[in-house]
Design a protein around this motif. Structure first.
Motif, mmCIF file in Angstrom:
data_model
loop_
_atom_site.group_PDB
_atom_site.id
_atom_site.type_symbol
_atom_site.label_atom_id
_atom_site.label_comp_id
_atom_site.label_asym_id
_atom_site.label_seq_id
_atom_site.Cartn_x
_atom_site.Cartn_y
_atom_site.Cartn_z
ATOM 1 N N ARG A 147 -133.952 9.207 -68.550
ATOM 2 C CA ARG A 147 -134.339 8.168 -68.010
ATOM 3 C C ARG A 147 -132.965 6.955 -68.117
ATOM 4 N NH1 ARG A 147 -139.867 5.237 -71.411
ATOM 5 N NH2 ARG A 147 -141.254 6.628 -70.329
ATOM 6 N N PHE A 148 -132.195 6.520 -67.631
ATOM 7 C CA PHE A 148 -131.685 5.966 -67.450
ATOM 8 C C PHE A 148 -131.362 4.876 -68.923
ATOM 9 C CE2 PHE A 148 -128.833 1.836 -67.310
ATOM 10 C CZ PHE A 148 -127.476 2.482 -66.554
ATOM 11 N N PRO A 149 -130.003 5.125 -69.589
ATOM 12 C CA PRO A 149 -128.550 5.776 -69.152
ATOM 13 C C PRO A 149 -128.615 7.236 -69.439
ATOM 14 C CG PRO A 149 -128.359 4.583 -70.726
ATOM 15 C CD PRO A 149 -130.008 4.596 -70.503
ATOM 16 N N LEU A 150 -129.726 7.530 -69.973
ATOM 17 C CA LEU A 150 -128.919 9.287 -70.553
ATOM 18 C C LEU A 150 -129.151 10.771 -69.638
ATOM 19 C CD1 LEU A 150 -130.759 9.308 -74.650
ATOM 20 C CD2 LEU A 150 -128.275 8.733 -73.552
ATOM 21 N N ILE A 151 -130.198 9.806 -68.560
ATOM 22 C CA ILE A 151 -129.563 10.390 -67.510
ATOM 23 C C ILE A 151 -128.695 11.155 -67.294
ATOM 24 C CG2 ILE A 151 -130.544 8.799 -65.336
ATOM 25 C CD1 ILE A 151 -132.902 11.409 -63.982
ATOM 26 N N LEU A 152 -127.975 9.827 -67.039
ATOM 27 C CA LEU A 152 -126.498 10.032 -66.168
ATOM 28 C C LEU A 152 -125.498 11.054 -66.981
ATOM 29 C CD1 LEU A 152 -125.169 6.636 -66.147
ATOM 30 C CD2 LEU A 152 -125.853 7.960 -64.026
ATOM 31 N N GLN A 153 -126.303 11.937 -67.820
ATOM 32 C CA GLN A 153 -125.213 13.434 -68.850
ATOM 33 C C GLN A 153 -125.570 13.819 -67.898
ATOM 34 O OE1 GLN A 153 -123.716 12.776 -71.506
ATOM 35 N NE2 GLN A 153 -125.368 11.543 -73.182
ATOM 36 N N ASN A 154 -126.575 14.449 -66.691
ATOM 37 C CA ASN A 154 -126.141 14.998 -65.340
ATOM 38 C C ASN A 154 -125.140 15.024 -65.042
ATOM 39 O OD1 ASN A 154 -129.090 16.271 -66.419
ATOM 40 N ND2 ASN A 154 -129.949 14.926 -65.926
ATOM 41 N N ILE A 155 -124.182 14.046 -65.212
ATOM 42 C CA ILE A 155 -122.926 14.686 -63.941
ATOM 43 C C ILE A 155 -122.247 14.990 -64.830
ATOM 44 C CG2 ILE A 155 -124.031 12.569 -63.134
ATOM 45 C CD1 ILE A 155 -121.541 10.822 -64.537
ATOM 46 N N HIS A 156 -122.205 15.501 -65.972
ATOM 47 C CA HIS A 156 -120.903 16.348 -66.977
ATOM 48 C C HIS A 156 -120.681 17.716 -66.058
ATOM 49 C CE1 HIS A 156 -119.211 18.353 -69.713
ATOM 50 N NE2 HIS A 156 -119.450 19.380 -69.659
ATOM 51 N N ARG A 157 -121.011 18.083 -64.303
ATOM 52 C CA ARG A 157 -120.435 19.692 -64.366
ATOM 53 C C ARG A 157 -119.216 18.768 -63.641
ATOM 54 N NH1 ARG A 157 -123.117 24.017 -60.359
ATOM 55 N NH2 ARG A 157 -123.037 24.720 -62.204
ATOM 56 N N TYR A 158 -119.478 17.283 -63.099
ATOM 57 C CA TYR A 158 -119.115 16.924 -61.765
ATOM 58 C C TYR A 158 -117.744 16.090 -62.805
ATOM 59 C CZ TYR A 158 -122.629 16.915 -58.837
ATOM 60 O OH TYR A 158 -123.474 17.131 -57.943
ATOM 61 N N PHE A 159 -117.592 15.957 -64.291
ATOM 62 C CA PHE A 159 -116.345 15.451 -64.936
ATOM 63 C C PHE A 159 -115.731 16.704 -64.970
ATOM 64 C CE2 PHE A 159 -118.503 11.955 -65.814
ATOM 65 C CZ PHE A 159 -117.293 10.471 -65.655
ATOM 66 N N PHE A 160 -116.178 17.874 -65.518
ATOM 67 C CA PHE A 160 -115.762 19.302 -65.663
ATOM 68 C C PHE A 160 -115.012 18.949 -64.093
ATOM 69 C CE2 PHE A 160 -115.307 23.259 -64.608
ATOM 70 C CZ PHE A 160 -114.345 24.266 -65.750
ATOM 71 N N TYR A 161 -115.058 19.649 -62.938
ATOM 72 C CA TYR A 161 -113.851 19.644 -62.399
ATOM 73 C C TYR A 161 -112.863 18.663 -62.666
ATOM 74 C CZ TYR A 161 -117.553 21.858 -59.854
ATOM 75 O OH TYR A 161 -118.894 22.716 -59.880
ATOM 76 N N ALA A 162 -112.637 16.416 -62.566
ATOM 77 C CA ALA A 162 -112.301 16.400 -62.886
ATOM 78 C C ALA A 162 -111.545 16.297 -64.835
ATOM 79 C CB ALA A 162 -112.947 14.748 -63.203
ATOM 80 N N ALA A 163 -111.789 17.410 -65.358
ATOM 81 C CA ALA A 163 -111.373 17.470 -66.339
ATOM 82 C C ALA A 163 -110.461 18.479 -66.383
ATOM 83 C CB ALA A 163 -112.194 18.090 -67.889
ATOM 84 N N ILE A 164 -110.467 20.031 -65.401
ATOM 85 C CA ILE A 164 -109.744 20.291 -64.998
ATOM 86 C C ILE A 164 -108.772 20.412 -64.595
ATOM 87 C CG2 ILE A 164 -109.388 22.458 -62.825
ATOM 88 C CD1 ILE A 164 -110.665 23.727 -64.823
#
Length: 275
Positions: A147-164
């Motif tokens: 549920r919101f807001p913790l469901i937003l944790q699923n965007i971790h992979r996209y933040f990984f690309y930004a972290a690179i």
């Protein structure tokens, strides 16, 4: 005398006290100092939050030639122009007078906030969900990350690309640290070593990410048909085993690099030069 029809002693409770859970009156049966780990984690994360918030809003003392604080890099606001001895980077104008770090830190902090290890760390340290193994959490119900807001944790992979991308920029800054205050190449100072340590730990932590491990070796049915990806998956897996250690080490190193630049910029001392 019990008849076997008495209501469950916790029939009106919820969560870990619900009727489907073991009727244990005490919160836990542990005799060790189980609270020490979540308390230490909370204290460490809180210290970094306080420090990074102060530095992000300070909007000063983030550059001393040739070093730029990792909290402010790349400096892409108009008020960062004095630090550049080259192209004009004012992509976002004056950023309404706010600190450019408020824009930059979104990406590395987003990566860390959604990181699998840091989730465990602050779930236990701040939310007590659960506070420790075999210790009942105080919440009435558990919904996980559905549920919101913790469901937003699923965007971790996209933040990984930004972290690179962020790690690449910090690598560039580390290369630039082999200059002196006149931007002449072939020099090294103590700050250069600080930046080298930081970027090494940043890359190690970033590549030890669970998402990186899945990207490298996920969805493969036969490793034998993909020997290169298999070797990369093994290497990333070894880093992944130390994900917690690298998470803390890189968190400390990035704060150390920023603080070092702050000390130089504020005139606390001069950067020792080796050559």
């Amino acid at each position: 005398m019990a008849t076997g029809t008495e209501p469950h002693p916790q029939a009106d409770a919820h969560g870990v006290r619900g009727r489907t859970r073991a009727a244990i009156a005490s919160g836990h049966l542990r005799t060790d100092r189980w609270w020490l780990a979540p308390a230490s984690t909370a204290a460490g994360l809180l210290a970094f939050i306080v420090y990074s918030t102060w530095r992000a809003f300070a909007n000063t003392h983030y550059y001393h030639a040739p070093y730029v604080s990792p909290f402010y890099s790349p400096c892409i606001a108009e008020n960062c122009k004095p630090m550049h001895a080259g192209p004009n980077w004012e992509i976002f104008g004056g950023w309404w007078g706010l600190s450019p770090a408020l824009l930059i830190l979104i990406f590395p902090l987003g990566f860390r906030l959604t990181c699998y290890y840091y989730r465990k760390a602050y779930y236990r340290g701040f939310w007590a969900s659960p506070p420790a193994c075999a210790v009942a959490e105080p919440h009435k119900k558990y919904t996980g990350e559905t549920r919101f807001p913790l469901i937003l944790q699923n965007i971790h992979r996209y933040f990984f690309y930004a972290a690179i991308l962020v790690a690449g920029i910090l690598t560039y800054d580390t290369v630039l640290s082999f200059r002196d205050e006149t931007y002449a190449w072939g020099h090294m100072g103590l700050g250069t070593l600080v930046f080298l340590l930081n970027i090494t730990l940043i890359w190690a932590y970033t590549l030890s990410c669970h998402s990186c491990r899945h990207i490298v070796g996920g969805k493969l049915k036969h490793f034998s048909k993909h020997p290169v990806r298999y070797r990369m998956w093994q290497w990333v897996g070894k880093l992944n085993e130390r994900h917690m250690l690298l998470a803390w080490a890189s968190l400390i190193s990035v704060a150390l690099a920023d603080f070092y630049v702050f000390l130089l910029s504020s005139g606390a001392f001069d950067d020792p030069r080796f050559f």
